[in-house]
Design a protein around this motif. Structure first.
Motif, PDB file in Angstrom:
ATOM      1  N   ALA A  89       0.637  -1.177  -0.208  1.00  0.00           N
ATOM      2  CA  ALA A  89      -0.065   0.097   0.163  1.00  0.00           C
ATOM      3  C   ALA A  89       0.965   1.091  -0.071  1.00  0.00           C
ATOM      4  CB  ALA A  89      -0.958  -0.016   1.242  1.00  0.00           C
ATOM      5  N   GLY A  90       2.354   1.312   0.057  1.00  0.00           N
ATOM      6  CA  GLY A  90       3.010   2.391  -0.219  1.00  0.00           C
ATOM      7  C   GLY A  90       3.731   2.751   1.048  1.00  0.00           C
TER       8      GLY A  90
ATOM      9  N   GLU B 293      -6.717  -9.007  -9.484  1.00  0.00           N
ATOM     10  CA  GLU B 293      -6.666  -8.212 -10.388  1.00  0.00           C
ATOM     11  C   GLU B 293      -5.295  -7.474 -10.909  1.00  0.00           C
ATOM     12  OE1 GLU B 293      -8.750  -7.553 -12.891  1.00  0.00           O
ATOM     13  OE2 GLU B 293      -7.712  -5.626 -13.503  1.00  0.00           O
ATOM     14  N   LEU B 294      -4.406  -7.247  -9.723  1.00  0.00           N
ATOM     15  CA  LEU B 294      -3.102  -6.698 -10.098  1.00  0.00           C
ATOM     16  C   LEU B 294      -2.492  -7.835 -10.747  1.00  0.00           C
ATOM     17  CD1 LEU B 294      -2.481  -5.113  -6.342  1.00  0.00           C
ATOM     18  CD2 LEU B 294      -2.183  -3.964  -8.412  1.00  0.00           C
ATOM     19  N   GLY B 295      -2.480  -8.950 -10.478  1.00  0.00           N
ATOM     20  CA  GLY B 295      -1.924 -10.140 -11.333  1.00  0.00           C
ATOM     21  C   GLY B 295      -2.234  -9.816 -12.755  1.00  0.00           C
ATOM     22  N   LEU B 296      -3.699  -9.767 -12.871  1.00  0.00           N
ATOM     23  CA  LEU B 296      -3.995  -9.682 -14.508  1.00  0.00           C
ATOM     24  C   LEU B 296      -3.251  -8.461 -15.159  1.00  0.00           C
ATOM     25  CD1 LEU B 296      -7.785 -11.011 -14.139  1.00  0.00           C
ATOM     26  CD2 LEU B 296      -5.598 -12.211 -14.770  1.00  0.00           C
TER      27      LEU B 296
ATOM     28  N   MET C 289       9.170  -6.812  -3.478  1.00  0.00           N
ATOM     29  CA  MET C 289       8.965  -5.486  -2.797  1.00  0.00           C
ATOM     30  C   MET C 289       8.456  -4.438  -3.866  1.00  0.00           C
ATOM     31  SD  MET C 289      11.371  -3.945  -0.159  1.00  0.00           S
ATOM     32  CE  MET C 289      10.917  -2.403   0.960  1.00  0.00           C
ATOM     33  N   ILE C 290       7.291  -4.216  -3.998  1.00  0.00           N
ATOM     34  CA  ILE C 290       6.582  -3.589  -5.271  1.00  0.00           C
ATOM     35  C   ILE C 290       6.951  -2.341  -5.124  1.00  0.00           C
ATOM     36  CG2 ILE C 290       4.407  -2.909  -4.919  1.00  0.00           C
ATOM     37  CD1 ILE C 290       5.504  -5.438  -7.627  1.00  0.00           C
ATOM     38  N   SER C 291       7.004  -1.599  -3.980  1.00  0.00           N
ATOM     39  CA  SER C 291       7.256  -0.183  -3.724  1.00  0.00           C
ATOM     40  C   SER C 291       8.635   0.074  -4.483  1.00  0.00           C
ATOM     41  CB  SER C 291       6.990   0.489  -2.647  1.00  0.00           C
ATOM     42  OG  SER C 291       7.874  -0.375  -1.453  1.00  0.00           O
ATOM     43  N   LEU C 292       9.430  -0.627  -4.530  1.00  0.00           N
ATOM     44  CA  LEU C 292      10.908  -0.306  -5.026  1.00  0.00           C
ATOM     45  C   LEU C 292      10.916  -0.740  -6.489  1.00  0.00           C
ATOM     46  CD1 LEU C 292      13.152  -1.141  -2.184  1.00  0.00           C
ATOM     47  CD2 LEU C 292      12.040   1.081  -2.724  1.00  0.00           C
TER      48      LEU C 292
ATOM     49  N   LEU D 192      -3.416  -0.847  -5.143  1.00  0.00           N
ATOM     50  CA  LEU D 192      -2.433  -1.498  -4.312  1.00  0.00           C
ATOM     51  C   LEU D 192      -2.847  -0.826  -2.712  1.00  0.00           C
ATOM     52  CD1 LEU D 192       1.063  -1.104  -6.005  1.00  0.00           C
ATOM     53  CD2 LEU D 192       0.232  -2.910  -4.885  1.00  0.00           C
ATOM     54  N   PRO D 193      -3.455   0.145  -2.534  1.00  0.00           N
ATOM     55  CA  PRO D 193      -3.910   0.544  -1.244  1.00  0.00           C
ATOM     56  C   PRO D 193      -4.958  -0.388  -0.635  1.00  0.00           C
ATOM     57  CG  PRO D 193      -3.942   2.601  -2.575  1.00  0.00           C
ATOM     58  CD  PRO D 193      -3.751   1.353  -3.390  1.00  0.00           C
TER      59      PRO D 193
END
Ligand code: HAS
Ligand code: CU
Length: 546
Positions: A40-41, A429-432, A440-443, A455-456
């Motif tokens: 979520a950041g 949905e994010l996967g699609l 570590m998606i934020s980086l 993401l939130p």
């Protein structure tokens, strides 16, 4: 069916397993919260003294939740159920305790490097990532412990059988034995990977390893392990829930058939986790993809049987209509509500599994957040929320004290369901949209704008799940320490509308089905494994990328 209460020693043994399971779950929900918030950041609060990185956290999270919480719960729950089914105490209580200590010793051995950031290799520990040897040896001891559980159930079955010639095995005991037999057979892949590859390699006895062979052995066990988690939940759906809602089990023979199909079909299809792996012939991948659709069938049988059983209870309570009866089930009982929501979530999670299994469609979802969404609806809800529902009567029974708060338990159950809806829909949905898992998606330097809005929600869902998990654990803690009311009676096993005797006797045998399972396993894996072993080069060096 007789349901004499389990003897006191069995109660204590079950309690010991549940204690370890719940400590693991505490660690699991805590790390889960931090990971959800990272997505979520909020960044990841890495610390030299605690979780040293996001990846350290994901490794701890996976091992604690899917390996420790599940395994210890199952090894406490199934023997308890089995003894009640046979209405005799399980034989060799000493063996039961030895098993527990072997598993606990293994767990502690594995936990030291895991917590110390020397085994940040995720719960799948793919080579050539290389963990400390204690991690591999510890996990192997835990698996060896589960084999002893199988042994103890089998020995008890023999004693019971000698006393009851010609009588059908009580369904709960039969299901427990089939589950453990399936798992014991399936775990040979993992045992081989550990004993012949990872342990000698991590001890420095051999210099290199072969990632493809290691992965293939891992998934030979790694797929059936999901049914090892699921079948104890099915035991409760078949044997306890129908009675808890005031109904009867629709069909005993059909339930047996479903479990026997799981025994045969659980293991020979792990290649559906390796559709993108090079070096394995596509024909065998396709064959195992078909078998994956075959193992959908016993879940369909379960769907039909359990819905019919629930409906009998709901109609007895005045329920009407095609679907409206569902609302007449005793939703005010947290043990029931938890398991009903687990079933509902599994309808979605199971269908998602079929999407994963659809060979070429797998290329769209593999290694994306979609898979994370999938397994949180399955092991994270169908299984975990069912185990929670079971704990709501089992822990009071073991402690001899009533559940501390039913309202808190109900709130917890709904929070888990709603939290998981938000969490898993967002991840699917994010996967699609192409977002990778285990990252570590934020980086990520390749961060995509279309991920941002969703993401939130991963953070919101993760936070609700964390609150729910804490409420659950707190309720149980207060039950054990502070509740002053006596525990209510344990739910009885459901009677069957169609009893065992209406089915053929073969549905009460184990040996022919185990033989069939072995044959199918050899057909599905033999050629691939033989070729991989023959061509393995054992020259990949180990990596420590963390
Ligand atoms: Fe899965 C990946 C395919 C079931 C867990 N799975 C995973 C991973 C995990 C996991 C942990 O083919 C990730 C592993 C990793 O880290 O890489 N899965 C399937 C299929 C099924 C399935 C076909 N999975 C499970 C279960 C799990 C679990 C169960 C845990 C417990 N899965 C895959 C595939 C992958 C995968 C691929 C690899 C993906 C990749 O590329 O990496 C099936 O068994 C599902 C069949 C079940 C159903 C649901 C039937 C519904 C029932 C509920 C009854 C409801 C009632 C109430 C009674 C279709 C029984 C309803 C009432 C009304 C009134 C309606
Ligand atoms: Cu699988």
């Amino acid at each position: 069916m007789t349901t004499a209460t389990a003897s006191d020693p069995e109660k204590r043994l079950t309690g010991a397993h549940l204690l370890v399971a719940h400590v693991a779950l505490l660690g699991g929900v805590l790390t889960g919260l931090l990971q959800g918030l990272e997505h979520a950041g909020f960044g990841f609060p890495a610390s030299q003294y605690f979780l040293q990185s996001y990846y350290h956290s994901v490794s701890v999270h996976g091992v604690l939740n899917v390996l420790v919480w599940t395994t210890f719960f199952i090894c406490g729950f199934l023997p308890f159920i089995s003894a009640r089914g046979y209405a005799i105490p399980l034989v060799r209580p000493g063996l039961g305790w030895l098993t527990f200590w072997v598993m606990l010793a293994g767990l502690i051995l594995a936990a030291i490097p895991l917590v110390g950031n020397a085994a940040t290799v995720m719960f799948t520990f793919y080579a050539p990532l290389k963990a400390h040897w204690a991690f591999y040896i510890g996990l192997t001891l835990v698996v060896a412990g589960t084999w002893l559980v199988t042994l103890r159930l089998a020995l008890t079955h023999r004693v019971w059988r000698a006393q009851h010639p010609g009588v059908r095995t009580p369904l709960p005991s039969f299901m427990s034995l089939v589950t453990m037999a399936m798992w014991t057979l399936a775990s040979i892949g993992l045992a081989a990977e550990m004993l012949f590859m990872l342990i000698p390699w991590s001890l420095g006895l051999v210099q290199g390893t072969d990632p493809l062979l290691a992965r293939t052995l891992f998934w030979l066990t790694g797929h059936p392990i999901v049914y090892f988690w699921l079948l104890p939940a099915y035991v409760s759906w078949y044997m306890l829930i129908p009675r808890q809602v005031g109904g009867k089990l629709f069909s005993d023979p059909m339930a047996r058939a479903s479990f026997l199909l799981f025994l045969i079909l659980s293991a020979p299809l792990g290649l559906h986790h390796q559709v993108t792996d090079p070096g394995i012939h596509e024909g065998w991948k396709l064959f195992q993809a078909f078998l994956t659709f075959a193992v959908f069938f016993p879940s369909l049988l379960t769907f039909f049987n359990v819905v019919a059983s629930l409906e009998s209870g709901a109609r007895a309570r005045g329920g009407t209509g095609w679907v409206a009866w569902f609302g007449k089930l005793p939703w005010g009982d947290p043990s029931v509500a938890a398991q009903l929501m687990a079933m509902l979530m599994f309808c979605a999670g199971g269908i998602g599994g079929l999407i994963n299994a659809s060979y070429n469609v797998n290329l769209v979802v593999h290694n994306t957040a979609y898979i994370v969404g999938h397994f949180h609806t399955t092991v994270g809800t169908a299984v975990t929320l069912t185990y929670m529902g079971i704990s709501y009567w089992l822990v009071p029974h073991i402690a001899g004290r009533a559940l501390w708060s039913r309202r808190m338990a109900l709130a917890q159950t709904w929070l888990w369901f709603i939290g998981m809806l938000i969490f898993s829909i967002a991840l699917h949905e994010l996967g699609l949209r192409g977002m990778p898992r285990r990252t570590m998606i934020s980086l990520a330097t390749y961060f995509q704008p279309e991920w941002k809005a969703l993401l939130p929600w991963v953070g919101v869902g993760g936070t609700l799940l964390f609150i729910s998990g804490v409420l659950y654990l707190l309720n149980l803690l207060l039950t054990v320490t502070a509740s002053r009311q006596p525990a209510p009676a344990v739910p009885e096993f459901a009677q069957a509308m169609a009893p065992a005797e209406e089915g053929p006797a073969i549905l009460d045998r184990l040996r022919p089905w185990v033989v069939m399972a072995v044959i199918l396993l050899v057909i599905a894996y033999g050629p691939t494994l033989a070729r991989l072993v023959a061509t393995a080069s054992f020259n990949a060096p180990g990596f420590r990328v963390w």
